[in-house]
Design a protein around this motif. Structure first.
Motif, PDB file in Angstrom:
ATOM      1  N   GLU A  35      31.260  68.093  30.166  1.00 13.25           N
ATOM      2  CA  GLU A  35      32.163  67.033  29.739  1.00 13.25           C
ATOM      3  C   GLU A  35      33.252  66.770  30.786  1.00 13.25           C
ATOM      4  O   GLU A  35      33.579  65.626  31.086  1.00 13.25           O
ATOM      5  N   ALA A  36      33.815  67.849  31.329  1.00 15.50           N
ATOM      6  CA  ALA A  36      34.886  67.697  32.314  1.00 15.50           C
ATOM      7  C   ALA A  36      34.387  66.980  33.555  1.00 15.50           C
ATOM      8  O   ALA A  36      35.054  66.095  34.096  1.00 15.50           O
ATOM      9  N   ASP A  37      33.179  67.352  34.025  1.00 12.09           N
ATOM     10  CA  ASP A  37      32.625  66.723  35.219  1.00 12.09           C
ATOM     11  C   ASP A  37      32.309  65.259  34.974  1.00 12.09           C
ATOM     12  O   ASP A  37      32.448  64.419  35.854  1.00 12.09           O
ATOM     13  N   ALA A  38      31.879  64.949  33.750  1.00 13.00           N
ATOM     14  CA  ALA A  38      31.527  63.564  33.428  1.00 13.00           C
ATOM     15  C   ALA A  38      32.747  62.659  33.422  1.00 13.00           C
ATOM     16  O   ALA A  38      32.637  61.454  33.622  1.00 13.00           O
ATOM     17  N   HIS A  39      33.925  63.241  33.203  1.00 15.12           N
ATOM     18  CA  HIS A  39      35.140  62.441  33.119  1.00 15.12           C
ATOM     19  C   HIS A  39      35.766  62.177  34.480  1.00 15.12           C
ATOM     20  O   HIS A  39      36.715  61.408  34.577  1.00 15.12           O
ATOM     21  N   VAL A  40      35.266  62.827  35.536  1.00 10.90           N
ATOM     22  CA  VAL A  40      35.857  62.671  36.862  1.00 10.90           C
ATOM     23  C   VAL A  40      35.219  61.492  37.587  1.00 10.90           C
ATOM     24  O   VAL A  40      34.005  61.424  37.741  1.00 10.90           O
ATOM     25  N   GLU A  41      36.038  60.550  38.011  1.00  9.85           N
ATOM     26  CA  GLU A  41      35.595  59.430  38.839  1.00  9.85           C
ATOM     27  C   GLU A  41      36.212  59.628  40.218  1.00  9.85           C
ATOM     28  O   GLU A  41      37.412  59.856  40.350  1.00  9.85           O
ATOM     29  N   TYR A  42      35.384  59.530  41.251  1.00 17.46           N
ATOM     30  CA  TYR A  42      35.851  59.829  42.594  1.00 17.46           C
ATOM     31  C   TYR A  42      36.101  58.576  43.428  1.00 17.46           C
ATOM     32  O   TYR A  42      35.321  57.618  43.369  1.00 17.46           O
ATOM     33  N   LEU A  43      37.174  58.610  44.216  1.00 19.19           N
ATOM     34  CA  LEU A  43      37.374  57.620  45.272  1.00 19.19           C
ATOM     35  C   LEU A  43      36.626  58.065  46.521  1.00 19.19           C
ATOM     36  O   LEU A  43      36.055  57.255  47.234  1.00 19.19           O
ATOM     37  N   ILE A  44      36.651  59.389  46.786  1.00 23.76           N
ATOM     38  CA  ILE A  44      35.836  59.997  47.838  1.00 23.76           C
ATOM     39  C   ILE A  44      35.048  61.107  47.166  1.00 23.76           C
ATOM     40  O   ILE A  44      35.633  62.039  46.616  1.00 23.76           O
ATOM     41  N   GLN A  45      33.742  61.005  47.177  1.00 22.74           N
ATOM     42  CA  GLN A  45      32.890  61.888  46.382  1.00 22.74           C
ATOM     43  C   GLN A  45      33.168  63.359  46.651  1.00 22.74           C
ATOM     44  O   GLN A  45      33.104  63.828  47.794  1.00 22.74           O
ATOM     45  N   GLY A  46      33.506  64.091  45.567  1.00 22.90           N
ATOM     46  CA  GLY A  46      33.723  65.519  45.656  1.00 22.90           C
ATOM     47  C   GLY A  46      34.999  65.924  46.367  1.00 22.90           C
ATOM     48  O   GLY A  46      35.264  67.117  46.545  1.00 22.90           O
ATOM     49  N   PHE A  47      35.808  64.936  46.749  1.00 21.84           N
ATOM     50  CA  PHE A  47      36.959  65.204  47.617  1.00 21.84           C
ATOM     51  C   PHE A  47      38.257  64.683  47.019  1.00 21.84           C
ATOM     52  O   PHE A  47      39.261  65.382  46.967  1.00 21.84           O
ATOM     53  N   LEU A  48      38.229  63.455  46.542  1.00 17.83           N
ATOM     54  CA  LEU A  48      39.429  62.817  46.015  1.00 17.83           C
ATOM     55  C   LEU A  48      39.085  62.058  44.740  1.00 17.83           C
ATOM     56  O   LEU A  48      38.309  61.098  44.774  1.00 17.83           O
ATOM     57  N   ALA A  49      39.652  62.491  43.607  1.00 18.76           N
ATOM     58  CA  ALA A  49      39.370  61.877  42.317  1.00 18.76           C
ATOM     59  C   ALA A  49      40.402  60.806  41.979  1.00 18.76           C
ATOM     60  O   ALA A  49      41.553  60.857  42.435  1.00 18.76           O
ATOM     61  N   GLU A  50      39.984  59.836  41.170  1.00 17.98           N
ATOM     62  CA  GLU A  50      40.903  58.816  40.699  1.00 17.98           C
ATOM     63  C   GLU A  50      41.961  59.435  39.784  1.00 17.98           C
ATOM     64  O   GLU A  50      41.748  60.473  39.176  1.00 17.98           O
ATOM     65  N   LYS A  51      43.111  58.776  39.707  1.00 14.15           N
ATOM     66  CA  LYS A  51      44.181  59.125  38.759  1.00 14.15           C
ATOM     67  C   LYS A  51      44.620  60.584  38.892  1.00 14.15           C
ATOM     68  O   LYS A  51      44.785  61.295  37.903  1.00 14.15           O
ATOM     69  N   THR A  52      44.814  61.035  40.139  1.00 15.31           N
ATOM     70  CA  THR A  52      45.209  62.422  40.371  1.00 15.31           C
ATOM     71  C   THR A  52      46.363  62.496  41.366  1.00 15.31           C
ATOM     72  O   THR A  52      46.567  61.608  42.192  1.00 15.31           O
ATOM     73  N   TYR A  53      47.098  63.602  41.275  1.00 11.30           N
ATOM     74  CA  TYR A  53      48.144  63.942  42.233  1.00 11.30           C
ATOM     75  C   TYR A  53      47.555  64.937  43.212  1.00 11.30           C
ATOM     76  O   TYR A  53      46.935  65.929  42.828  1.00 11.30           O
ATOM     77  N   ASN A  54      47.721  64.695  44.520  1.00 13.14           N
ATOM     78  CA  ASN A  54      47.081  65.506  45.546  1.00 13.14           C
ATOM     79  C   ASN A  54      48.067  65.811  46.674  1.00 13.14           C
ATOM     80  O   ASN A  54      49.027  65.073  46.901  1.00 13.14           O
ATOM     81  N   ASN A  55      47.787  66.904  47.402  1.00 15.96           N
ATOM     82  CA  ASN A  55      48.748  67.381  48.379  1.00 15.96           C
ATOM     83  C   ASN A  55      48.033  67.907  49.623  1.00 15.96           C
ATOM     84  O   ASN A  55      47.055  68.654  49.519  1.00 15.96           O
ATOM     85  N   GLY A  56      48.502  67.505  50.808  1.00 15.99           N
ATOM     86  CA  GLY A  56      47.971  68.000  52.072  1.00 15.99           C
ATOM     87  C   GLY A  56      49.074  68.670  52.870  1.00 15.99           C
ATOM     88  O   GLY A  56      50.128  68.066  53.094  1.00 15.99           O
ATOM     89  N   VAL A  57      48.854  69.920  53.309  1.00 20.23           N
ATOM     90  CA  VAL A  57      49.905  70.716  53.939  1.00 20.23           C
ATOM     91  C   VAL A  57      49.521  71.078  55.374  1.00 20.23           C
ATOM     92  O   VAL A  57      48.424  71.584  55.625  1.00 20.23           O
ATOM     93  N   GLY A  58      50.427  70.810  56.299  1.00 16.47           N
ATOM     94  CA  GLY A  58      50.199  71.179  57.694  1.00 16.47           C
ATOM     95  C   GLY A  58      51.443  70.951  58.532  1.00 16.47           C
ATOM     96  O   GLY A  58      52.307  70.152  58.166  1.00 16.47           O
ATOM     97  N   GLN A  59      51.515  71.652  59.660  1.00 15.98           N
ATOM     98  CA  GLN A  59      52.655  71.514  60.553  1.00 15.98           C
ATOM     99  C   GLN A  59      52.773  70.081  61.081  1.00 15.98           C
ATOM    100  O   GLN A  59      51.788  69.337  61.106  1.00 15.98           O
ATOM    101  N   SER A  60      53.942  69.705  61.519  1.00 15.09           N
ATOM    102  CA  SER A  60      54.153  68.390  62.117  1.00 15.09           C
ATOM    103  C   SER A  60      53.405  68.280  63.444  1.00 15.09           C
ATOM    104  O   SER A  60      53.160  69.285  64.125  1.00 15.09           O
ATOM    105  N   SER A  61      53.018  67.061  63.785  1.00 16.14           N
ATOM    106  CA  SER A  61      52.454  66.724  65.102  1.00 16.14           C
ATOM    107  C   SER A  61      51.109  67.375  65.403  1.00 16.14           C
ATOM    108  O   SER A  61      50.759  67.571  66.573  1.00 16.14           O
ATOM    109  N   ILE A  62      50.335  67.707  64.363  1.00 16.11           N
ATOM    110  CA  ILE A  62      48.993  68.242  64.620  1.00 16.11           C
ATOM    111  C   ILE A  62      47.905  67.215  64.318  1.00 16.11           C
ATOM    112  O   ILE A  62      46.734  67.459  64.594  1.00 16.11           O
TER     113      ILE A  62
END
Length: 358
Positions: A35-62
């Motif tokens: 059921e949980a998997d069926a409710h997930v709609e992706y903007l990027i398959q398996g990587f970025l789901a619709e209607k979600t909060y997401n975070n990318g962490v890395g040093q500056s200038s890389i």
């Protein structure tokens, strides 16, 4: 769901309940997963789901900003991102750091991706804003109606979000935006300053440690990362000996799925004038870290079960726990240097080396 129907047909206890006229209200783990998997709609398959909060962490200038501009352009113009299918959607890039340099970045990346759109098509699918307040950003979202909003960066967007008091407010306001306008939001974020008094061998390593453990290096309150759906860590060539001088290496965790993103080595592509224009994900054996490559080379040219591989990698320097061996096999399978046959986690599952990968 079809899978749940098949499940009830193959489980006598469920069939017996149907006969007795009682249907249990509790759900089994497999039913909840389906059921949980069926409710997930992706903007990027398996990587970025619709209607979600997401975070990318890395040093500056890389190279995080070009990575996310490339992501935004791929979604906006329906181009696979690093080989993954996308759902074409409007993208708003909220910039707080790049200024005038962002336009040049977009142009070079568009040329690299083969985007030859009219100005009208650009305005229809991709928009950029600069240094907006939260209320101004909300007005832009209402007017433009994007499905993906990329914010570069979290700290410049909301300076108080990293504090213990500001984090709950930031998360509440962000989730309100996501819910109200059905958008996915991806925030670029920074790690804490490195404590150089800690021996390098004892510092957290994105390529070797659990992603969520490494994410503890993110600046500010832990909730900024813990509440995200997709969390991606970025390391540049100067931060690891594993990448052998490559431009960018990433690894990520998806909520409920684990460390399923990467590690990917992304080569920076340059045009004839020597200008960096985009990223290309390495494939095959070259997509693996030197440690994984070395381990793969001792894999015999015959099908092996998990137990055989555990025995093979039981000696130094390749000593592996069940968990680390399983993850390495997953990386090899994604890279296409081995082929797995049989159900996952089955004792009968075999792994065969792909000799062409050498």
């Amino acid at each position: 769901a079809k899978e749940i129907k098949q499940y009830t047909q193959t489980h006598p206890d469920t069939q017996e309940q149907l006969v007795k006229g009682y249907i249990r209200l509790r759900k089994t783990r497999i039913e909840r997963m389906v059921e949980a998997d069926a409710h997930v709609e992706y903007l990027i398959q398996g990587f970025l789901a619709e209607k979600t909060y997401n975070n990318g962490v890395g040093q500056s200038s890389i190279g995080k900003s070009p990575f996310f501009v490339m992501m935004g352009l791929c979604v906006a113009f329906g181009i696979p991102f690093l080989g993954f299918p996308v759902k074409r959607s409007r993208v708003l890039f909220a910039d707080y750091e790049n200024g005038d340099g962002l336009m040049e970045m977009e142009e070079t990346l568009a040329d690299f991706l083969g985007i030859h759109a009219s100005n009208a098509e650009w305005d229809e699918w991709y928009a950029t804003s600069y240094c907006l307040t939260r209320s101004e950003l909300e007005k832009e979202i209402i007017d433009f109606k994007p499905k993906l909003v990329i914010v570069d960066s979290l700290r410049m967007y909301d300076a108080k979000a990293e504090s213990p008091e500001g984090c709950p407010r930031f998360l509440r306001e962000t989730m309100e935006l996501i819910k109200a306008y059905a958008i996915a939001m991806f925030f670029l974020h920074h790690p804490r300053k490195i404590d150089f008094s800690v021996d390098v061998e004892k510092r957290l390593n994105l390529l070797k440690d659990d992603v969520m453990l490494w994410m503890e290096t993110a600046a500010g309150a832990a909730g900024l990362v813990q509440q995200a759906y997709t969390r991606i860590g970025f390391i540049g060539s100067s931060q690891t000996t594993e990448s052998e001088g490559n431009e960018l290496t990433i690894r990520g965790n998806v909520k409920g799925k684990g460390d399923v993103i990467g590690p990917w080595i992304l080569d920076r592509i340059y045009n004839d004038q020597g200008v960096a224009v985009g990223y290309k994900r390495r494939a095959g054996l070259l997509s693996l870290s030197p440690t994984d490559q070395q381990a793969w080379k001792i894999f015999p040219d015959m099908p092996l079960h998990f137990g055989d591989l555990k025995a093979l990698f039981s000696l130094a320097p390749y000593t592996k726990t069940n968990k680390s061996l399983s993850r390495m096999l997953d990386r090899w399978e994604v890279a296409g240097v081995i082929v797995a046959d049989g159900p996952k986690k089955s004792a009968n599952r075999t792994y065969t080396r792909v000799t062409e990968a050498a």
